[in-house]
Design a protein around this motif. Structure first.
Motif, PDB file in Angstrom:
ATOM      1  N   PRO A 227     -19.026  30.691 -35.230  1.00 26.21           N
ATOM      2  CA  PRO A 227     -17.695  31.362 -34.695  1.00 26.21           C
ATOM      3  C   PRO A 227     -17.064  30.397 -33.836  1.00 26.21           C
ATOM      4  N   ASP A 228     -15.623  30.730 -33.816  1.00 28.17           N
ATOM      5  CA  ASP A 228     -14.963  29.744 -32.990  1.00 28.17           C
ATOM      6  C   ASP A 228     -14.271  30.670 -31.685  1.00 28.17           C
ATOM      7  N   VAL A 229     -14.420  32.199 -31.711  1.00 27.01           N
ATOM      8  CA  VAL A 229     -14.147  32.846 -30.737  1.00 27.01           C
ATOM      9  C   VAL A 229     -15.252  34.085 -30.848  1.00 27.01           C
ATOM     10  N   ILE A 230     -16.026  34.141 -29.467  1.00 25.41           N
ATOM     11  CA  ILE A 230     -16.900  35.204 -29.342  1.00 25.41           C
ATOM     12  C   ILE A 230     -16.100  36.157 -27.985  1.00 25.41           C
ATOM     13  N   PHE A 231     -16.114  37.229 -28.593  1.00 27.39           N
ATOM     14  CA  PHE A 231     -15.566  38.377 -27.548  1.00 27.39           C
ATOM     15  C   PHE A 231     -16.730  39.104 -26.875  1.00 27.39           C
ATOM     16  N   TRP A 232     -16.908  38.900 -25.566  1.00 30.51           N
ATOM     17  CA  TRP A 232     -17.939  39.836 -24.899  1.00 30.51           C
ATOM     18  C   TRP A 232     -17.242  40.942 -24.199  1.00 30.51           C
ATOM     19  N   ALA A 233     -17.834  41.962 -24.594  1.00 29.57           N
ATOM     20  CA  ALA A 233     -17.538  43.489 -24.198  1.00 29.57           C
ATOM     21  C   ALA A 233     -18.571  43.782 -23.075  1.00 29.57           C
ATOM     22  N   GLY A 234     -18.293  43.404 -21.910  1.00 26.84           N
ATOM     23  CA  GLY A 234     -19.178  43.713 -20.907  1.00 26.84           C
ATOM     24  C   GLY A 234     -18.618  43.269 -19.651  1.00 26.84           C
ATOM     25  N   LEU A 235     -19.545  43.275 -18.613  1.00 24.52           N
ATOM     26  CA  LEU A 235     -19.259  42.576 -17.159  1.00 24.52           C
ATOM     27  C   LEU A 235     -19.432  41.292 -16.754  1.00 24.52           C
ATOM     28  N   ASP A 236     -19.196  41.126 -15.638  1.00 26.62           N
ATOM     29  CA  ASP A 236     -19.246  39.679 -15.342  1.00 26.62           C
ATOM     30  C   ASP A 236     -20.407  38.808 -15.283  1.00 26.62           C
ATOM     31  N   GLN A 237     -21.507  39.557 -14.757  1.00 27.54           N
ATOM     32  CA  GLN A 237     -22.475  38.805 -14.111  1.00 27.54           C
ATOM     33  C   GLN A 237     -23.312  38.586 -15.606  1.00 27.54           C
ATOM     34  N   GLN A 238     -23.400  39.474 -16.693  1.00 27.24           N
ATOM     35  CA  GLN A 238     -23.852  39.214 -18.030  1.00 27.24           C
ATOM     36  C   GLN A 238     -23.041  38.228 -18.699  1.00 27.24           C
ATOM     37  N   ALA A 239     -21.677  38.214 -18.480  1.00 27.44           N
ATOM     38  CA  ALA A 239     -20.783  37.379 -19.169  1.00 27.44           C
ATOM     39  C   ALA A 239     -21.241  35.872 -18.881  1.00 27.44           C
ATOM     40  N   ALA A 240     -21.271  35.737 -17.361  1.00 29.32           N
ATOM     41  CA  ALA A 240     -21.889  34.382 -17.158  1.00 29.32           C
ATOM     42  C   ALA A 240     -23.091  33.961 -17.737  1.00 29.32           C
ATOM     43  N   THR A 241     -24.131  34.724 -17.982  1.00 30.22           N
ATOM     44  CA  THR A 241     -25.313  34.468 -18.549  1.00 30.22           C
ATOM     45  C   THR A 241     -25.011  34.038 -20.030  1.00 30.22           C
ATOM     46  N   VAL A 242     -24.103  34.767 -20.453  1.00 31.06           N
ATOM     47  CA  VAL A 242     -23.912  34.656 -22.168  1.00 31.06           C
ATOM     48  C   VAL A 242     -23.177  33.072 -22.120  1.00 31.06           C
ATOM     49  N   ALA A 243     -22.409  32.838 -21.246  1.00 38.38           N
ATOM     50  CA  ALA A 243     -21.852  31.411 -21.397  1.00 38.38           C
ATOM     51  C   ALA A 243     -22.881  30.336 -21.210  1.00 38.38           C
ATOM     52  N   LYS A 244     -23.630  30.720 -20.221  1.00 42.09           N
ATOM     53  CA  LYS A 244     -24.816  29.554 -20.012  1.00 42.09           C
ATOM     54  C   LYS A 244     -25.601  29.378 -21.422  1.00 42.09           C
ATOM     55  N   GLN A 245     -25.989  30.490 -21.982  1.00 43.50           N
ATOM     56  CA  GLN A 245     -26.791  30.478 -22.928  1.00 43.50           C
ATOM     57  C   GLN A 245     -26.232  29.896 -24.265  1.00 43.50           C
ATOM     58  N   MET A 246     -24.794  30.462 -24.242  1.00 43.91           N
ATOM     59  CA  MET A 246     -24.154  29.620 -25.407  1.00 43.91           C
ATOM     60  C   MET A 246     -24.200  28.296 -25.214  1.00 43.91           C
ATOM     61  N   ARG A 247     -23.981  27.524 -24.254  1.00 51.23           N
ATOM     62  CA  ARG A 247     -23.797  25.928 -24.051  1.00 51.23           C
ATOM     63  C   ARG A 247     -25.305  25.651 -24.432  1.00 51.23           C
ATOM     64  N   SER A 248     -26.369  26.391 -23.859  1.00 48.65           N
ATOM     65  CA  SER A 248     -27.611  25.679 -24.098  1.00 48.65           C
ATOM     66  C   SER A 248     -28.227  25.595 -25.772  1.00 48.65           C
ATOM     67  N   LEU A 249     -27.495  26.590 -26.343  1.00 48.28           N
ATOM     68  CA  LEU A 249     -27.544  26.589 -27.871  1.00 48.28           C
ATOM     69  C   LEU A 249     -26.716  25.636 -28.485  1.00 48.28           C
ATOM     70  N   GLY A 250     -25.980  25.159 -27.606  1.00 50.40           N
ATOM     71  CA  GLY A 250     -25.042  24.102 -28.484  1.00 50.40           C
ATOM     72  C   GLY A 250     -23.800  24.884 -29.308  1.00 50.40           C
ATOM     73  N   MET A 251     -23.337  25.833 -28.805  1.00 52.26           N
ATOM     74  CA  MET A 251     -22.378  26.628 -29.280  1.00 52.26           C
ATOM     75  C   MET A 251     -21.094  26.211 -28.686  1.00 52.26           C
ATOM     76  N   LYS A 252     -20.004  25.938 -29.222  1.00 51.52           N
ATOM     77  CA  LYS A 252     -18.698  25.485 -28.577  1.00 51.52           C
ATOM     78  C   LYS A 252     -17.639  26.582 -28.811  1.00 51.52           C
ATOM     79  N   ALA A 253     -17.915  27.864 -29.070  1.00 51.70           N
ATOM     80  CA  ALA A 253     -17.028  28.908 -29.050  1.00 51.70           C
ATOM     81  C   ALA A 253     -16.311  29.068 -27.883  1.00 51.70           C
ATOM     82  N   VAL A 254     -15.038  29.773 -28.082  1.00 50.68           N
ATOM     83  CA  VAL A 254     -14.453  30.227 -26.799  1.00 50.68           C
ATOM     84  C   VAL A 254     -14.981  31.674 -26.567  1.00 50.68           C
TER      85      VAL A 254
END
Length: 393
Positions: A227-254
């Motif tokens: 994906p080039d865009v991942i839409f997160w439907a939830g709140l801020d603290q979990q969104a931040a964790t998603v962002a960190k885990q995306m990068r740890s998996l080498g995902m470059k999606a927005v």
């Protein structure tokens, strides 16, 4: 004589009790008008709840400073604050407690999941409710004439975010993760509709819960769709964790959000590297363009040691919606002044405030923010149905 002495003794006791109550520090004024506030003041969303509480407190402070008169009598507003813990069951209990306390109106709740069941209790008790933050479309589609919201609905924000993923971000492979709450699932569904309406397609959709801390299984599955865009439907603290885990998996999606994580909490939890490039739609006009909003933020910092988190301006305006309707009706009786809420119209901290017949805002604005150099920067806003880019330095 014994009966007379007993009567005098009882009268003296009652008068002493009354005097003690009236002289106690927490005693109510004889002309108190109590507005109820319900939100999650503890738990993972407490920073939102406290923000809402502070906004309403400032509105009450300002109203009392004006020494308002309603129905020919001076009024003194007080706020009865209850913690619904972001739990629908507790939310219903809190709603009944506020009804039993004979509050004249409600500012709340924060979560859609607590607001929806609570709204029925307020409806049955004929008490107006103005939510500063609940976005699920169900809230205002129940046919309740006493329910209003001072924020974009998921139908409005989700559709906008979906269109932007296709039109502004040029997403070819778009994925969705939602937290299965009333808010998360609701805005995810509307996001999907917005993508498809704009001619895009959803490559994959994953689910989690609002208690989860590990999203690597969902992200690994999504990674296969590139994906080039991942839409997160939830709140801020979990969104931040998603962002960190995306990068740890080498995902470059927005990572894209819809009114859910464009705040400092996301930046602090995600960290500068994971947060960089994240985007989220926020409610209302761009931060910094309104002198009134800037002054309100400074006032928050001065009084509470912290500026606006997200919904304090909405709570401030929501409180004034109730008060202005009372002034318009010249009554503090909820069954009387509720009819005047739909004709309330004023420019508040959040912008122009007026309502559609179902209780939704008439023309809610929205702004798209992007994390650049560790800060949320407004990059686009809405003008009617159009998404218009903003000039950035």
């Amino acid at each position: 004589m014994k009966t007379l002495r007993s009567f005098k003794s009882l009268a003296l006791t009652l008068s002493l009790i009354a005097a003690a109550v009236l002289s106690s520090p927490g005693a109510a004024y004889a002309d108190d008008v109590t507005i109820g506030l319900a939100s999650g003041l503890t738990g993972p969303s407490a920073h939102y709840g406290q923000d809402i509480k502070r906004g309403a407190e400032l509105a009450i402070e300002d109203a009392n400073a004006q020494k308002l008169t309603i129905g020919g009598k001076p009024v003194h507003f007080v706020l009865q604050v209850e913690d619904d813990q972001g739990d629908p069951r507790v939310g219903a209990q809190v709603a009944q407690k506020l009804v039993d306390a004979h509050v004249v109106g409600i500012v709340g709740h924060f979560n859609s999941g607590t607001s929806i069941p609570a709204s029925r209790i307020y409806h049955d008790a004929h008490i107006p409710m103005v939510s500063p933050a609940a976005t699920n479309p169900t809230l205002t589609s129940q046919g309740f004439a006493n329910v209003f919201r001072l924020v974009n609905s998921d139908a409005q924000m989700g559709e906008l975010a979906g269109r932007s993923a296709v039109e502004s971000l040029k997403g070819k492979s778009i994925a969705v993760i939602d937290d299965r709450t009333a808010f998360g699932q609701g805005i995810a569904d509307e996001f999907v509709k917005g993508v498809e309406k704009a001619g895009g397609k959803i490559a994959m959709r994953e689910y989690t819960t609002d208690k989860a801390v590990d999203f690597r299984a969902q992200l690994t599955h999504l990674k296969s769709a590139n994906p080039d865009v991942i839409f997160w439907a939830g709140l801020d603290q979990q969104a931040a964790t998603v962002a960190k885990q995306m990068r740890s998996l080498g995902m470059k999606a927005v990572l894209l959000g819809g009114g859910s994580f464009e705040n400092d909490t996301f930046l602090q939890v995600a960290g500068p590297q994971a947060a960089d490039g994240a985007m989220s739609w926020g409610y209302g006009a761009p931060v910094g363009t309104s002198k009134t909003a800037q002054q309100f933020d400074e006032r928050m910092k001065s009084k509470f040691g912290e500026g606006v988190v997200a919904f304090a301006p909405n709570a401030y305006d929501a409180t004034w919606v109730l008060i202005r309707a009372m002034q318009k009706a010249n009554s503090i009786n909820p069954t009387v002044y509720v009819k005047d809420i739909k004709s309330v119209s004023f420019t508040g901290i959040t912008g122009d405030v007026s309502f559609q017949s179902n209780g939704d805002l008439k023309a809610p604005g929205a702004t798209l923010y992007k994390v650049q150099q560790g800060k949320w920067v407004p990059i686009a806003t809405t003008n009617g149905d159009k998404i218009e880019p903003l000039k950035t330095n």
